[in-house]
Design a protein around this motif. Structure first.
Motif, short mmCIF file in Angstrom:
data_model
loop_
_atom_site.label_atom_id
_atom_site.label_comp_id
_atom_site.label_asym_id
_atom_site.label_seq_id
_atom_site.Cartn_x
_atom_site.Cartn_y
_atom_site.Cartn_z
N LEU A 15 2.21 37.25 -37.99
CA LEU A 15 2.95 37.07 -36.74
C LEU A 15 4.20 37.94 -36.68
O LEU A 15 4.63 38.34 -35.59
N THR A 19 4.63 40.33 -33.51
CA THR A 19 5.86 40.23 -32.72
C THR A 19 6.60 41.57 -32.68
O THR A 19 7.11 41.98 -31.63
N LEU A 115 3.63 38.84 -27.29
CA LEU A 115 4.94 38.19 -27.27
C LEU A 115 4.87 36.68 -27.08
O LEU A 115 5.74 35.95 -27.55
N PRO A 118 2.11 34.37 -30.49
CA PRO A 118 2.55 34.01 -31.85
C PRO A 118 3.29 32.68 -31.91
O PRO A 118 3.06 31.88 -32.84
N GLN A 119 4.15 32.39 -30.95
CA GLN A 119 4.88 31.13 -30.96
C GLN A 119 3.95 29.95 -30.68
O GLN A 119 4.14 28.85 -31.21
N LEU A 138 10.95 35.04 -36.74
CA LEU A 138 10.24 35.76 -35.67
C LEU A 138 11.21 36.15 -34.57
O LEU A 138 11.11 37.24 -33.99
N TYR A 142 12.14 39.95 -33.34
CA TYR A 142 12.17 40.36 -31.93
C TYR A 142 13.49 41.06 -31.60
O TYR A 142 13.52 42.12 -30.96
N GLN A 372 15.58 30.13 -30.44
CA GLN A 372 14.26 29.68 -30.86
C GLN A 372 14.14 28.16 -30.83
O GLN A 372 13.04 27.62 -30.67
#
Length: 450
Positions: A15, A19, A115, A118-119, A138, A142, A372
């Motif tokens: 990831l 990202t 974008l 991954p989350q 992550l 970014y 986040q």
């Protein structure tokens, strides 16, 4: 679903690469535009290369999250990487600006999945309490990739050719696709509804496209009859999209989740933070060059303190939440810290550059403390079945805010006496002040470790 420690390390590596690929391509082309114009010509249309990617990226985000929820995040992420890699190869082979812009449009469609998903993958593999520590790095990737993009783009252009900006994605994308198939858990395939919300996806894409095009046009030509008409049309389409999504059986963008106080406040925090942080980032290099009469390189280097602050903030808050479970203090403290730093930047005048760097670091640190966390909290409130859609919704709101915010801040700079950039920082401070109020209104509950 949980994974073993070894599986989580492999998932994390996968990831991080995905990202980084998605974040880099948002900014890597900017420094290559002069070389592209020299080789391909058409200087009046070169802005299409940047606008096409931003348009597709923003428009496709809601659909990427919804498709992941419906067909499985691993499957849609692998497809997104495939689209991204193929279109990157096409970009590198472009013989004119029109073809390059079309290829960038396709690349943006794939980039949306890189974008958003991954989350969402992390939401399915890692418990909420540990997810903050997992997503923190992550978020740092970014931030670093966004700032490093222009530097890497300029270096590749000077060293070889602007085409290598895109060809570099081929081996990296292939490696990312292989890691996705090996490291991302397949998970239980979600119970798919009878029909995908195609109408909602089209309406949202049209509204997002109109938003990007109108803000780009206003930034270039200002407000006039054509841009006012286009803005009104975009508002009508956006209203129609929201009305449709409220009554759709399985909407692409579940706007009814906004009835949940936590999800709504997290969206508002993402919006405020997006405008506040990225609005400042967009104008810091130019501000430093004009006010301090420095080189472009020095102006770009002043973004590094912001990045360092973000990296420190996302990791510190992530590991603290994993250990103690309490997360609410971080959005409150983060907005207060960033707002104070932005207000100081608006009032200091020509302070020494080390002071400016320190304030920019504090602004990044404050934003990193919550950027986040709001994703994890909104995912937890929205439920596992909607993890992709909630994540995409937050990203969509943030990107829309950044797009509109950049245009508004640009207009403020253009109208300020003597070309002052104080309105940029003052507006950012007001955004963080609003974020502080939203953070105080968030419910004070702990994230679970199971």
């Amino acid at each position: 679903m949980s994974t073993t420690a070894t599986g989580r390390r492999a998932l994390f590596a996968c990831l991080v690469l995905v990202t980084a690929l998605g974040a880099l391509d948002q900014t890597i082309v900017a420094t290559a535009l002069p070389a592209i114009v020299t080789e391909l010509g058409a200087p009046s249309r070169v802005s299409w290369v940047v606008t096409a990617y931003a348009l597709a990226l923003t428009a496709a985000m809601p659909a990427a999250g919804a498709l992941g929820d419906r067909f499985g995040h691993r499957r849609v992420l692998a497809l997104s990487i495939g689209v991204f890699v193929i279109s990157s190869g096409a970009c590198g082979l472009a013989g004119n600006v029109e073809f390059l812009a079309a290829a960038r449009l396709a690349q943006g469609l794939g980039g949306a999945g890189l974008l958003v998903l991954p989350q969402a993958v992390v939401a399915g593999a890692v418990p909420a309490r540990e997810r903050t520590a997992f997503l923190g790095p992550l978020g740092a990737v970014y931030a670093v990739a966004t700032v490093a993009g222009p530097l890497l783009g300029g270096w590749l252009t000077d060293l070889a050719s602007w085409r290598w900006i895109f060809w570099l994605n081929l081996p990296l994308g292939a490696a990312a696709a292989a890691l996705v198939l090996v490291a991302v858990p397949a998970g239980r395939r979600p119970d798919a509804p009878a029909r995908f919300d195609t109408t909602g996806a089209v309406l949202l894409a049209a509204a997002a496209s109109g938003l990007v095009l109108v803000t780009t046009a206003v930034a270039e030509t200002g407000w006039h009859a054509a841009t006012v008409t286009a803005a009104a049309g975009t508002a009508v389409v956006a209203a129609a999209a929201l009305a449709w999504e409220r009554r759709a059986a399985d909407p692409v963008l579940p706007v009814t989740l906004a009835r949940d106080r936590t999800v709504l406040l997290c969206c508002l925090l993402a919006l405020a933070g997006g405008i506040g942080l990225f609005g400042v980032l967009a104008y810091v290099p130019t501000w430093v060059q004009e006010v301090y009469r420095t080189s472009a390189t020095t102006g770009g280097l002043l973004l590094l303190p912001v990045t360092a602050g973000i990296v420190a903030g996302v990791n510190a808050s992530g590991f603290a939440v994993r250990r103690w479970g309490a997360w609410r203090p971080f959005p409150v403290a983060g907005c207060a810290l960033s707002g104070g730093a932005a207000a100081a930047l608006a009032s200091i005048g020509e302070a020494p550059l080390p002071v400016v760097a320190a304030l920019l670091a504090l602004l990044g640190l404050g934003t990193g403390l919550f950027m986040q966390i709001v994703v994890v909290v909104a995912q937890d409130a929205g439920g596992a079945r909607r993890a992709g859609a909630v994540t995409a919704g937050l990203a969509f709101v943030r990107e829309a805010g950044v797009t509109v915010g950049a245009a508004v801040l640009g207009a403020l700079v253009a109208r300020a006496a003597g070309g002052s950039y104080a309105p940029v920082f003052a507006t950012a401070a007001m955004c963080f002040a609003a974020g502080f109020a939203y953070a105080l209104a968030l419910p004070d509950r702990r994230l679970e470790s199971e």
